[in-house]
Design an enzyme around this catalytic site. Structure first.
Site, PDB file in Angstrom:
ATOM      1  N   GLU A  46       0.793  -1.227  -0.667  1.00 35.81           N
ATOM      2  CA  GLU A  46      -0.231   0.098   0.012  1.00 35.81           C
ATOM      3  C   GLU A  46       0.945   1.516  -0.529  1.00 35.81           C
ATOM      4  O   GLU A  46       0.442   2.449  -1.037  1.00 35.81           O
ATOM      5  CB  GLU A  46      -0.481   0.173   1.306  1.00 35.81           C
ATOM      6  CG  GLU A  46      -2.241  -0.773   1.197  1.00 35.81           C
ATOM      7  CD  GLU A  46      -1.336  -2.022   2.302  1.00 35.81           C
ATOM      8  OE1 GLU A  46      -2.136  -2.494   3.004  1.00 35.81           O
ATOM      9  OE2 GLU A  46      -0.229  -2.497   2.041  1.00 35.81           O
ATOM     10  N   CYS A  69      -3.038  -3.885   7.222  1.00 39.02           N
ATOM     11  CA  CYS A  69      -2.937  -3.505   8.832  1.00 39.02           C
ATOM     12  C   CYS A  69      -3.128  -2.579   9.775  1.00 39.02           C
ATOM     13  O   CYS A  69      -3.085  -1.272   8.529  1.00 39.02           O
ATOM     14  CB  CYS A  69      -1.004  -3.813   9.030  1.00 39.02           C
ATOM     15  SG  CYS A  69       0.170  -2.894   8.334  1.00 39.02           S
ATOM     16  N   ALA A 156      12.254 -45.529  -5.591  1.00 41.05           N
ATOM     17  CA  ALA A 156      13.794 -46.098  -5.983  1.00 41.05           C
ATOM     18  C   ALA A 156      13.883 -47.743  -6.490  1.00 41.05           C
ATOM     19  O   ALA A 156      12.507 -47.981  -5.444  1.00 41.05           O
ATOM     20  CB  ALA A 156      14.674 -45.839  -4.670  1.00 41.05           C
ATOM     21  N   SER A 162      17.935 -43.989  -7.015  1.00 40.94           N
ATOM     22  CA  SER A 162      16.867 -43.456  -7.339  1.00 40.94           C
ATOM     23  C   SER A 162      17.192 -42.462  -8.899  1.00 40.94           C
ATOM     24  O   SER A 162      16.582 -41.178  -8.481  1.00 40.94           O
ATOM     25  CB  SER A 162      16.282 -42.056  -6.388  1.00 40.94           C
ATOM     26  OG  SER A 162      17.199 -41.891  -5.558  1.00 40.94           O
ATOM     27  N   THR A 190      17.230 -40.633   3.163  1.00 43.67           N
ATOM     28  CA  THR A 190      17.370 -40.238   1.631  1.00 43.67           C
ATOM     29  C   THR A 190      18.670 -39.626   1.528  1.00 43.67           C
ATOM     30  O   THR A 190      19.844 -39.839   0.321  1.00 43.67           O
ATOM     31  CB  THR A 190      16.293 -39.116   1.097  1.00 43.67           C
ATOM     32  OG1 THR A 190      15.038 -39.685   1.253  1.00 43.67           O
ATOM     33  CG2 THR A 190      16.886 -38.396  -0.379  1.00 43.67           C
ATOM     34  N   ASP A 194      21.984 -40.523  -1.510  1.00 47.79           N
ATOM     35  CA  ASP A 194      21.741 -39.365  -2.630  1.00 47.79           C
ATOM     36  C   ASP A 194      22.732 -38.523  -2.416  1.00 47.79           C
ATOM     37  O   ASP A 194      23.262 -38.101  -3.157  1.00 47.79           O
ATOM     38  CB  ASP A 194      20.191 -38.821  -2.964  1.00 47.79           C
ATOM     39  CG  ASP A 194      19.271 -40.197  -3.081  1.00 47.79           C
ATOM     40  OD1 ASP A 194      19.529 -41.070  -3.589  1.00 47.79           O
ATOM     41  OD2 ASP A 194      18.394 -39.375  -3.250  1.00 47.79           O
ATOM     42  N   LEU A 198      20.562 -29.925  -1.345  1.00 46.29           N
ATOM     43  CA  LEU A 198      19.294 -29.291  -1.189  1.00 46.29           C
ATOM     44  C   LEU A 198      19.730 -27.806  -1.161  1.00 46.29           C
ATOM     45  O   LEU A 198      18.295 -27.190  -0.616  1.00 46.29           O
ATOM     46  CB  LEU A 198      18.820 -29.849   0.104  1.00 46.29           C
ATOM     47  CG  LEU A 198      18.298 -31.106   0.217  1.00 46.29           C
ATOM     48  CD1 LEU A 198      17.932 -31.112   1.771  1.00 46.29           C
ATOM     49  CD2 LEU A 198      17.285 -31.989  -0.430  1.00 46.29           C
ATOM     50  N   GLU A 295      11.372 -33.503   0.994  1.00 44.82           N
ATOM     51  CA  GLU A 295      11.639 -34.476  -0.837  1.00 44.82           C
ATOM     52  C   GLU A 295      11.743 -35.566  -0.168  1.00 44.82           C
ATOM     53  O   GLU A 295      12.375 -35.956  -1.622  1.00 44.82           O
ATOM     54  CB  GLU A 295      13.076 -33.638  -1.009  1.00 44.82           C
ATOM     55  CG  GLU A 295      12.282 -32.478  -2.169  1.00 44.82           C
ATOM     56  CD  GLU A 295      13.784 -31.676  -3.149  1.00 44.82           C
ATOM     57  OE1 GLU A 295      14.201 -32.527  -3.329  1.00 44.82           O
ATOM     58  OE2 GLU A 295      13.581 -30.435  -3.193  1.00 44.82           O
ATOM     59  N   GLY A 297      12.476 -39.074   2.390  1.00 45.80           N
ATOM     60  CA  GLY A 297      11.745 -40.633   1.245  1.00 45.80           C
ATOM     61  C   GLY A 297      10.459 -41.205   1.976  1.00 45.80           C
ATOM     62  O   GLY A 297       9.910 -40.721   2.673  1.00 45.80           O
TER      63      GLY A 297
END
Length: 369
Positions: A46, A69, A156, A162, A190, A194, A198, A295, A297
């Site tokens: 605003e 607000c 996987a 995977s 995971t 892997d 991230l 993400e 497993g």
């Protein structure tokens, strides 16, 4: 209001823990100015629009996606800025669920003689800030569970391999999801299989790297894992059931990680208490987590679903078959009847490269702190 929604989108990924907000000032059908909230601590939409309009704002109408607000935080109340600028009419998309506002902004404007209308494109305005709405009411982040699976529901092969179930286009889309999220979470399985980082690599990250969260009940993931790299740039939270003052926990703190000791109770003994983890993430003093992308497993996915902690689902289905000896996308839920299965409503089904993406969300529920 649609233009205001588009303006608000310009702040996606940069405003947390504040909501995205867009504003448009109009007079006699002509647009005078627009504005959006770009970053927490910065001017609200605003105020940005009012400054752009200048004296032309006096007697004009403002369309704004969220109720203005009426309290002082890091910035002053938008209601007072609107009154000082002489705005005559305000059209509000969604009411602010923040208890410090919650209708107070509209009431203040009306009491001062400003004409106020509410509810225009309310559903779209509310959906735009679903993460903020979840967090401000419950204190917990909005949780999106991302799964990449085969046609037969496997993430996987039986060996744990995977790479890659989903295609390149889907993986690029997930990086964009990371960039929009406050935090990204994986389980220890995971992380061991892997060795992910991230981090956001294939998409712009205007809000910086998301916080990484590792659920590692027994602290099995070694300090040499890539998650422990670059903790200064992209922070790392390790949630465990092990004692906070144990040697393994202290070693992870020395490596720059924030360690949370959250042992489960009762039937969940031996696991990390995921509900307590959500509370801890939502209340972090440094940077509260309002949106969390999970993400993997399968075991973590199953535990989150069983605990009714998943708000939305992003499922990428790849055109391949792995077989019944592969790893299922969701771990055991302990169901005795199909009628007890958690249900989701499907919002969209679309093609992403060679894969199909299904977007769904948990049935609406009463949010309580």
């Amino acid at each position: 209001m649609r233009l205001a929604l588009d303006e608000a989108e310009r702040g996606r990924g940069t405003t947390s823990p504040n909501p995205m907000v867009g504003a448009v000032i109009v007079r006699d059908g002509a647009i005078l100015a627009t504005g959006f909230h770009a970053r927490a601590g910065g001017p609200h939409a605003e105020v940005v629009a009012l400054e752009a309009a200048g004296e032309a704002a006096r007697g004009a109408t403002m369309f704004v996606t969220l109720e203005p607000c009426c309290h002082t935080g890091r910035t002053g109340p938008c209601t007072e800025a609107l009154l000082a600028a002489g705005i005559a009419r305000v059209v509000v998309g969604a009411m602010d669920p923040n208890p410090r506002v919650a209708g107070g902004g509209v009431a203040r404007l009306r009491a001062a003689g400003v004409e106020v209308e509410t509810g225009l494109l309310a559903e779209q305005c509310e959906a735009q800030n679903e993460a903020f709405r979840r967090w401000i009411v419950s204190g917990r982040p909005f949780v999106t569970l991302k799964l990449a699976q085969s046609l037969d529901g496997r993430i996987a092969a039986r060996s744990g391999d995977s790479r890659w179930v989903s295609g390149e286009a889907a993986r690029a889309e997930v990086h964009a999801l990371r960039a929009e999220s406050d935090a990204v979470m994986v389980g220890s399985g995971t992380a061991l299989a892997d060795d992910p980082r991230l981090t956001v690599r294939d998409a712009p990250a205007p809000g910086g790297q998301p916080l990484r969260v590792l659920v590692d009940g027994a602290l099995r993931v070694p300090l040499g894992a890539r998650l422990f790299e670059g903790t200064a740039e992209a922070g790392l939270v390790v949630a465990t059931r092990e004692p906070a003052d144990g040697p393994e926990a202290l070693a992870r703190r020395a490596a720059g990680a924030e360690v949370l000791s959250l042992p489960g109770r009762g039937a969940a003994a031996g696991r990390v208490a995921l509900d307590a983890l959500m509370d801890a993430l939502g209340s972090r003093a440094a940077r509260p987590v309002t949106s969390l992308l999970v993400e993997g497993g399968g075991a973590l996915a199953g535990a989150l679903i069983a605990g009714d902690l998943v708000d939305a689902l992003r499922l990428y289905v790849a055109p391949l078959l792995i077989g019944g000896d592969g790893v299922p996308s969701v771990g055991a839920l302990g169901l005795d009847a199909v009628a007890a299965a958690p249900r989701f409503s499907i919002d969209a089904v679309r093609r992403v490269g060679d894969d199909v993406c299904i977007e769904a969300r948990r049935a609406r529920r009463e949010e309580a702190g």
